[in-house]
Write a protein that holds these residues in place. Structure first.
Motif, PDB file in Angstrom:
ATOM      1  N   THR A  96      51.124  25.008  73.186  1.00 59.94           N
ATOM      2  CA  THR A  96      50.466  24.559  71.963  1.00 59.94           C
ATOM      3  C   THR A  96      50.227  23.061  72.090  1.00 59.94           C
ATOM      4  OG1 THR A  96      52.628  24.222  70.919  1.00 59.94           O
ATOM      5  CG2 THR A  96      51.523  26.311  70.503  1.00 59.94           C
ATOM      6  N   GLY A  97      49.000  22.628  71.877  1.00 58.30           N
ATOM      7  CA  GLY A  97      48.699  21.220  72.068  1.00 58.30           C
ATOM      8  C   GLY A  97      47.531  20.772  71.218  1.00 58.30           C
ATOM      9  N   GLN A  98      46.779  19.822  71.772  1.00 56.52           N
ATOM     10  CA  GLN A  98      45.669  19.242  71.033  1.00 56.52           C
ATOM     11  C   GLN A  98      44.538  18.894  71.973  1.00 56.52           C
ATOM     12  OE1 GLN A  98      46.674  15.669  68.909  1.00 56.52           O
ATOM     13  NE2 GLN A  98      44.754  15.606  67.787  1.00 56.52           N
ATOM     14  N   ILE A  99      43.328  19.205  71.548  1.00 54.97           N
ATOM     15  CA  ILE A  99      42.130  18.813  72.296  1.00 54.97           C
ATOM     16  C   ILE A  99      41.533  17.593  71.626  1.00 54.97           C
ATOM     17  CG2 ILE A  99      39.820  19.473  73.007  1.00 54.97           C
ATOM     18  CD1 ILE A  99      40.825  22.394  73.081  1.00 54.97           C
ATOM     19  N   SER A 100      41.326  16.539  72.413  1.00 50.09           N
ATOM     20  CA  SER A 100      40.735  15.319  71.883  1.00 50.09           C
ATOM     21  C   SER A 100      39.778  14.748  72.919  1.00 50.09           C
ATOM     22  CB  SER A 100      41.820  14.302  71.545  1.00 50.09           C
ATOM     23  OG  SER A 100      41.252  13.098  71.064  1.00 50.09           O
ATOM     24  N   GLY A 101      38.551  14.495  72.510  1.00 55.60           N
ATOM     25  CA  GLY A 101      37.577  13.956  73.439  1.00 55.60           C
ATOM     26  C   GLY A 101      37.324  14.839  74.638  1.00 55.60           C
ATOM     27  N   GLY A 102      37.467  16.143  74.435  1.00 54.67           N
ATOM     28  CA  GLY A 102      37.219  17.085  75.517  1.00 54.67           C
ATOM     29  C   GLY A 102      38.396  17.289  76.453  1.00 54.67           C
ATOM     30  N   THR A 103      39.501  16.632  76.194  1.00 52.65           N
ATOM     31  CA  THR A 103      40.691  16.752  77.040  1.00 52.65           C
ATOM     32  C   THR A 103      41.797  17.471  76.281  1.00 52.65           C
ATOM     33  OG1 THR A 103      40.162  14.721  78.228  1.00 52.65           O
ATOM     34  CG2 THR A 103      42.447  15.476  78.327  1.00 52.65           C
ATOM     35  N   TYR A 104      42.478  18.385  76.974  1.00 53.92           N
ATOM     36  CA  TYR A 104      43.601  19.087  76.365  1.00 53.92           C
ATOM     37  C   TYR A 104      44.875  18.303  76.637  1.00 53.92           C
ATOM     38  CZ  TYR A 104      46.978  22.647  75.129  1.00 53.92           C
ATOM     39  OH  TYR A 104      48.011  23.322  74.538  1.00 53.92           O
ATOM     40  N   TYR A 105      45.620  17.995  75.573  1.00 47.78           N
ATOM     41  CA  TYR A 105      46.896  17.285  75.675  1.00 47.78           C
ATOM     42  C   TYR A 105      48.003  18.277  75.358  1.00 47.78           C
ATOM     43  CZ  TYR A 105      44.046  13.096  75.805  1.00 47.78           C
ATOM     44  OH  TYR A 105      43.120  12.151  76.158  1.00 47.78           O
ATOM     45  N   SER A 106      48.829  18.543  76.360  1.00 44.33           N
ATOM     46  CA  SER A 106      49.868  19.552  76.197  1.00 44.33           C
ATOM     47  C   SER A 106      51.053  18.995  75.425  1.00 44.33           C
ATOM     48  CB  SER A 106      50.340  20.058  77.563  1.00 44.33           C
ATOM     49  OG  SER A 106      50.923  19.017  78.302  1.00 44.33           O
ATOM     50  N   SER A 107      51.778  19.907  74.792  1.00 41.97           N
ATOM     51  CA  SER A 107      53.040  19.562  74.138  1.00 41.97           C
ATOM     52  C   SER A 107      54.174  19.833  75.118  1.00 41.97           C
ATOM     53  CB  SER A 107      53.220  20.406  72.886  1.00 41.97           C
ATOM     54  OG  SER A 107      53.436  21.768  73.255  1.00 41.97           O
TER      55      SER A 107
END
Length: 120
Positions: A96-107
């Motif tokens: 579960t993470g976050q997509i910002s500016g086209g990039t996925y940031y993992s938790s």
């Protein structure tokens, strides 16, 4: 967030598997989600992502073969894998993470993963 992946196993080349991941959070619907895999002796790589509004993205080598989907009511994210190849072998993890500016940031929530072995 606790994540429980399942559905892995041994499959012949050309076969199919469906992986499923259940999450323990009530905030599931606001997360962007992903599947990663780690082959023996290699770094973990991002395989597929699905945004909270449903947009998807895939690793080039699995495009057209894998499909990621989510069910917010059941708090699950699935990975449907078709036309499997030996190079798809590895431990698959959901995240579960976050997509910002086209990039996925993992938790930091990974769970134990599920092993997929593609071999004849």
């Amino acid at each position: 967030v606790q994540l429980q992946a399942s559905g892995g196993g041994l499959v012949q080349p050309g076969g199919s598997l469906r992986l499923s991941c259940a999450a323990s959070t009530d905030l599931f619907s606001v997360y962007d989600l992903a599947w990663y895999r780690q082959a023996p002796g290699k770094q973990r790589e991002l395989v597929a992502t699905i945004a909270r509004r449903g947009g998807t993205n895939y690793l080039d080598s699995v495009t057209g073969r894998f499909i990621i989907s989510r069910d917010n009511a059941k708090k699950t994210v699935d990975l449907h894998m078709n036309s499997l190849k030996p190079e798809d072998t590895g431990v698959y993890y959901c995240n579960t993470g976050q997509i910002s500016g086209g990039t996925y940031y993992s938790s930091d929530s990974w769970g134990q993963g599920t092993l997929v072995t593609v071999s004849s």
